[in-house]
Design an enzyme around this catalytic site. Structure first.
Site, short mmCIF file in Angstrom:
data_model
loop_
_atom_site.label_atom_id
_atom_site.label_comp_id
_atom_site.label_asym_id
_atom_site.label_seq_id
_atom_site.Cartn_x
_atom_site.Cartn_y
_atom_site.Cartn_z
N ARG A 24 1.11 -1.14 0.13
CA ARG A 24 0.15 0.03 0.42
C ARG A 24 0.76 0.97 0.05
O ARG A 24 0.21 2.48 0.76
CB ARG A 24 -1.04 0.06 1.56
N ARG A 72 -4.06 6.02 0.52
CA ARG A 72 -4.37 7.62 0.97
C ARG A 72 -3.39 8.32 1.97
O ARG A 72 -3.87 9.57 2.64
CB ARG A 72 -5.39 6.92 1.78
N ARG A 102 -7.67 11.83 -5.93
CA ARG A 102 -8.90 10.98 -5.28
C ARG A 102 -10.01 11.72 -4.88
O ARG A 102 -10.91 11.76 -5.07
CB ARG A 102 -8.21 10.85 -3.93
N ASP A 150 -6.01 -3.34 -8.37
CA ASP A 150 -7.05 -3.42 -7.12
C ASP A 150 -6.44 -4.86 -6.81
O ASP A 150 -6.79 -5.72 -8.10
CB ASP A 150 -7.48 -3.33 -6.30
N TYR A 178 -14.36 -12.58 -1.05
CA TYR A 178 -15.28 -11.43 -1.58
C TYR A 178 -16.31 -11.57 -2.13
O TYR A 178 -16.95 -11.05 -2.24
CB TYR A 178 -14.24 -10.23 -2.01
O1 CP3 Z 1 0.27 -1.71 -2.45
C1 CP3 Z 1 -0.34 -0.96 -3.16
O2 CP3 Z 1 0.05 -0.04 -2.69
C2 CP3 Z 1 -0.23 -1.32 -4.73
C3 CP3 Z 1 -1.87 -1.54 -5.12
C4 CP3 Z 1 -2.97 -1.83 -4.15
C5 CP3 Z 1 -3.86 -1.26 -3.44
N1 CP3 Z 1 -5.14 -2.52 -3.22
C6 CP3 Z 1 -4.38 -0.40 -3.60
C7 CP3 Z 1 -5.68 -0.32 -2.98
C8 CP3 Z 1 -2.73 -4.06 -4.21
C9 CP3 Z 1 -1.97 -4.73 -4.36
C10 CP3 Z 1 -4.01 -3.87 -3.10
C11 CP3 Z 1 -4.76 -5.59 -2.90
C12 CP3 Z 1 -5.72 -5.84 -1.60
N2 CP3 Z 1 -6.52 -5.09 -1.92
C13 CP3 Z 1 -5.46 -6.43 -1.02
C14 CP3 Z 1 -4.50 -7.11 -0.57
C15 CP3 Z 1 -3.86 -6.64 0.51
C16 CP3 Z 1 -3.83 -6.31 2.01
O3 CP3 Z 1 -4.52 -6.06 1.89
O4 CP3 Z 1 -4.20 -7.49 2.33
C17 CP3 Z 1 -7.41 -6.64 -0.97
C18 CP3 Z 1 -7.47 -7.71 0.20
C19 CP3 Z 1 -7.61 -5.70 -1.58
C20 CP3 Z 1 -9.36 -4.80 -1.34
C21 CP3 Z 1 -10.18 -4.21 -1.09
N3 CP3 Z 1 -9.57 -3.03 -1.33
C22 CP3 Z 1 -10.12 -3.61 0.43
C23 CP3 Z 1 -10.21 -4.32 1.22
C24 CP3 Z 1 -9.94 -2.32 0.35
C25 CP3 Z 1 -10.62 -1.71 0.86
C26 CP3 Z 1 -9.72 -1.24 2.29
C27 CP3 Z 1 -9.45 0.54 3.21
O5 CP3 Z 1 -8.67 0.19 3.72
O6 CP3 Z 1 -10.63 1.33 2.55
C28 CP3 Z 1 -9.56 -1.80 -1.38
C29 CP3 Z 1 -9.50 -0.14 -1.82
C30 CP3 Z 1 -8.36 -0.03 -2.56
N4 CP3 Z 1 -7.05 -0.49 -2.95
C31 CP3 Z 1 -7.05 1.27 -1.48
C32 CP3 Z 1 -6.22 1.18 -2.30
C33 CP3 Z 1 -5.34 2.30 -2.24
C34 CP3 Z 1 -8.32 2.45 -1.14
C35 CP3 Z 1 -9.48 3.07 -1.90
C36 CP3 Z 1 -9.79 4.52 -1.63
O7 CP3 Z 1 -9.11 5.18 -2.32
O8 CP3 Z 1 -10.48 4.92 -0.91
#
Ligand code: CP3
Length: 342
Positions: A23, A27, A36, A72, A150
């Protein structure tokens, strides 16, 4: 190109451990929030120009040793036919959860494969833009079990009760779903690699809910199939990440991956000793980054010292950076690791 990350992932000696952070684009960065504020998360990942720009943001700001494509894991679930939405503060939501054999007819791996070219475009564009920075690009996907979680639950779930009920009442439905996800994911991984990503990571975020036996039944074989399905084996190192991974490490070691990415519960040097042919990645508890600089220095120092005798170590967190973290702390951490051994 800065080859620290790729050399470490290939279990070769490096002058110091490379660092990148899960990540790292997100944000906590004001540059990310500025984009965003004008776009939804889904429209950002669907837009290759924005995805490339955001991928580069942390590299420009902090100079990590590898970039990870801004995207994602749920792209595959959406392409298969899941109606995906992200709601502020709630995370992902699938409006058509897959819970019966009949529901499976909503999913189609063949048409799904044609819907993911926006990710390959983003990867190719990002690779082009990264030449100025000279760091490798990591592509990624979700592990089939986590994607199934999911699609079945319809959202993040504390215990995966709905999926587990299905696993233990109609296992064939779950295996059919896992097969569909695996099929599209093999194509997806090869598509990203063909677009130029230098390495690949598989995220099994929800595997922590599985027993040893059920991980062997419902997750591991599908991860193995994805890795075995790569067209150019060995060309790009593959990492497998699972949360709650300390117990599962011996199974993850048989996945075919080159790198085990472990969370903070794992004893990283012990795992490295047990699997000397594999590289390890991790595993600082991200919450430590809320601590003082002295605390961060102490904890990072402990991890670096414990891993000092070993080659094939990639410094990372045990899970992602939290949105409320201070970017200056991330800058401090990256400098701290990069000055190690200098
Ligand atoms: O790591 C990075 O910087 C690369 C981008 C990346 C994102 N998601 C961006 C993202 C990667 C590698 C992921 C993987 C991902 N996505 C996982 C596996 C890793 C982990 O965290 O366990 C999972 C389970 C997801 C599914 C997902 N996507 C969730 C549960 C959420 C919401 C999380 C939250 O905190 O709101 C996301 C959204 C997401 N994916 C964001 C980002 C930057 C936030 C989006 C926003 O700006 O609102």
């Amino acid at each position: 190109m800065n080859s620290l990350y790729l050399n470490a992932a290939n279990n070769q000696e490096t002058q110091r451990p490379p660092i990148w952070l899960m990540r790292q684009a997100g944000r906590y960065m004001p540059e990310y929030r500025a984009i965003r504020s004008k776009h939804s998360f889904m429209s950002m990942i669907h837009n290759p120009t924005l995805a490339a720009e955001i991928t580069l943001q942390p590299i420009q700001a902090f100079g990590m040793d590898a970039a990870i494509l801004f995207s994602d894991i749920l792209t595959t679930a959406e392409a298969l036919g899941g109606h995906l939405e992200f709601h502020e503060g709630r995370g992902p939501l699938f409006k058509n959860p897959i819970r019966t054999a009949a529901d499976l007819s909503q999913l189609n791996a063949q048409t799904g494969k044609k819907k993911l070219s926006y990710v390959y475009e983003a990867a190719a564009l990002t690779k082009q833009k990264l030449t100025d920075f000279g760091v490798p690009l990591i592509g990624f996907c979700g592990a089939p079990f986590t994607i199934a979680a999911y699609l079945v639950e319809g959202q993040s779930s504390p215990d995966l009760k709905t999926l587990k009920k299905l696993m233990f009442t109609e296992p064939e439905v779950v295996h059919h779903l896992l097969d569909l996800i695996t099929d599209i994911t093999i194509d997806y991984a090869n598509g990203q690699l063909a677009a130029g990503v230098d390495a690949f990571q598989i995220f099994d975020t929800w595997a922590l809910h599985l027993s040893w036996d059920d991980f062997k039944t419902f997750s591991l074989p599908y991860i193995q199939k994805i890795i075995a399905g790569l067209k150019n084996p060995g060309a790009a190192p593959v990492t497998v990440f699972a949360r709650g991974s300390s117990g599962l490490a011996p199974l993850l070691a048989t996945s075919g991956a080159n790198v085990l990415s472990l969370d903070w519960q794992s004893n990283l040097p012990e795992i490295k000793k047990a699997y000397p042919h594999l590289a390890v990645q991790g595993n600082l508890d991200p919450h430590i980054l809320y601590g003082s600089k002295a605390m961060i220095e102490q904890k990072v120092g402990l991890l670096l010292a414990a891993m000092k005798p070993y080659k094939g170590f990639i410094f990372n967190l045990g899970h992602g950076i939290m949105p409320d973290m201070d970017p200056e702390t991330i800058r401090f951490l990256v400098k701290l690791v990069q000055s190690h051994g200098a």
